[in-house]
Scaffold this active site. Structure first.
Site, mmCIF file in Angstrom:
data_model
loop_
_atom_site.group_PDB
_atom_site.id
_atom_site.type_symbol
_atom_site.label_atom_id
_atom_site.label_comp_id
_atom_site.label_asym_id
_atom_site.label_seq_id
_atom_site.Cartn_x
_atom_site.Cartn_y
_atom_site.Cartn_z
ATOM 1 N N ARG A 83 -88.721 83.758 -12.039
ATOM 2 C CA ARG A 83 -87.492 83.281 -11.380
ATOM 3 C C ARG A 83 -86.448 84.401 -11.300
ATOM 4 N NH1 ARG A 83 -84.680 79.845 -8.031
ATOM 5 N NH2 ARG A 83 -82.720 79.140 -8.957
ATOM 6 N N GLN A 102 -83.978 73.065 -19.659
ATOM 7 C CA GLN A 102 -82.762 73.825 -19.327
ATOM 8 C C GLN A 102 -83.108 75.164 -18.663
ATOM 9 O OE1 GLN A 102 -79.818 72.459 -19.774
ATOM 10 N NE2 GLN A 102 -78.567 74.178 -19.093
ATOM 11 N N GLU A 137 -95.093 56.961 -36.963
ATOM 12 C CA GLU A 137 -95.583 57.317 -38.308
ATOM 13 C C GLU A 137 -94.428 57.602 -39.262
ATOM 14 O OE1 GLU A 137 -99.126 59.173 -39.307
ATOM 15 O OE2 GLU A 137 -100.066 58.812 -37.377
ATOM 16 N N GLY A 138 -93.389 56.811 -39.136
ATOM 17 C CA GLY A 138 -92.221 56.960 -39.990
ATOM 18 C C GLY A 138 -91.143 57.738 -39.275
ATOM 19 N N ARG A 186 -99.277 61.943 -41.227
ATOM 20 C CA ARG A 186 -98.005 62.455 -40.693
ATOM 21 C C ARG A 186 -98.192 63.898 -40.212
ATOM 22 N NH1 ARG A 186 -95.192 59.506 -45.133
ATOM 23 N NH2 ARG A 186 -95.607 61.274 -46.484
#
Length: 342
Positions: free
Chosen positions: A225, A299, A326-327, A200
């Site tokens: 930007r 976003q 994996e869960g 995990r």
């Protein structure tokens, strides 16, 4: 091929079997760094570890020598076959059967959602050997792609990690020698759960890398930007988003590294009482953070973030699966709660 050339395909394999012998923390860092660029590629070192940890934990020495050496050399990959169509979170409800016949085992069943299926040469397969014994009636086996009766379903069409094939593994009267069992008869489910305590953490690492890649790209973008006459990085609303992204990512990273260190100690035989808790915690936290960070990266890029010209939409799609495989993170919370209430 690039991973094999740089010896990053299965760094965790011990030196005794020809591997690099990387510890759990080094393995996490490799997976994290690869995932920064490509989540799909990071599944090669991650799933090679997932497939081989059952052998490392429970396999006979001859079995380890036979199967770990080709993985270490980059000649073969190793997949892990636990889930089925009706046995996902309830893995103990599996139907795949293994029946003893003389000095062989005969396997029948189908495994779902198997990463790198059809590409990997070797598969750790969990199968029921005693239907009356529940979870204690499950055993683990090594199945080879070339074994007669092994076939694969069509590639799943997925939201993300599209560079990594996910297919069914179908077993029809697959006869394998009896020495291909991993550990004792009936110990397979225990081995499967112990394996996940270690692996995990590699999914947490994958999530960290995807999130870091998205944050890196967003940071570069907001500095370039311009709106209202200045870089959007100068706006406090954007700065607070970036600060939260970085803060939560660093928290998840530290918990993941902490869990990796505990995993390494456990692999060396030390009893680590909270390994199950911290491995579930880092996986759930890192994957939730990755989903949040990649969504925020999209976003921050605005309309461009939603297009395939920029990588953050892929990172957002890739991040989603880290909350599921994996869960699921719901299962991780159940695991954590059980550990707390013990």
């Amino acid at each position: 091929d690039a991973l094999v050339q740089n010896e990053l395909h299965a760094v965790h394999v011990p030196e005794a079997y020809g591997g690099a012998g990387a510890d759990a923390l080094a393995t996490v860092i490799v997976i994290e760094e690869v995932a920064r660029a490509c989540g799909s590629s990071s599944l090669i070192p991650a799933v090679n570890k997932l497939g081989t940890v059952p052998l490392l934990l429970s396999g006979a020495e001859e079995l380890k020598k036979k199967y770990l050496a080709p993985v270490a050399r980059g000649e073969a990959m190793f997949s892990y076959a636990l889930s089925e169509a009706d046995a996902g979170s309830d893995a103990a409800g599996m139907k795949t059967r293994a029946v003893k016949d003389g000095d062989s085992w005969v396997l029948n069943g189908a495994k779902m959602w198997i990463t790198n299926a059809g590409v990997s040469e070797y598969y750790t397969v969990m199968a029921v050997t005693d239907p009356s014994a529940g979870a204690r009636g499950i055993s683990a086996f090594v199945v080879e792609k070339s074994d007669e009766g092994v076939s694969f379903g069509p590639k799943e069409k997925k939201l993300g990690i599209k560079g990594s094939p996910t297919r069914q593994v179908i077993l029809e009267d697959v006869r394998i020698p009896e020495d291909r069992i991993i550990g004792g008869v009936g110990t397979g489910f225990k081995t499967a759960l112990a394996t996940l305590d270690h692996t995990r953490i590699t999914i947490a690492a994958q999530a960290l890398g995807i999130a870091q890649g998205a944050l890196d790209y967003a940071l570069g973008y907001v500095k370039e930007r311009k709106q209202f006459g200045k870089a959007i990085a100068d706006f406090q609303g954007v700065q607070f988003m970036l600060a939260d992204m970085a803060m939560r990512l660093e928290g998840a990273r530290q918990l993941t590294y902490h869990a990796a260190i505990k995993s390494e100690r456990a692999m060396h035989g030390e009893k680590i009482g909270d390994l199950t808790f911290v491995s579930s915690a880092c996986k759930a936290l890192a994957s939730d953070v990755a989903m949040d960070v990649t969504t925020d990266a999209v976003q921050l890029l605005g309309g461009y973030g939603y297009t395939r010209e920029f990588p953050v939409e892929r990172m957002m799609r890739d991040a989603k699966i880290t909350q599921i495989y994996e869960g699921t993170n719901q299962i991780q919370r159940m695991v954590m709660a059980r550990q707390l209430l013990k």
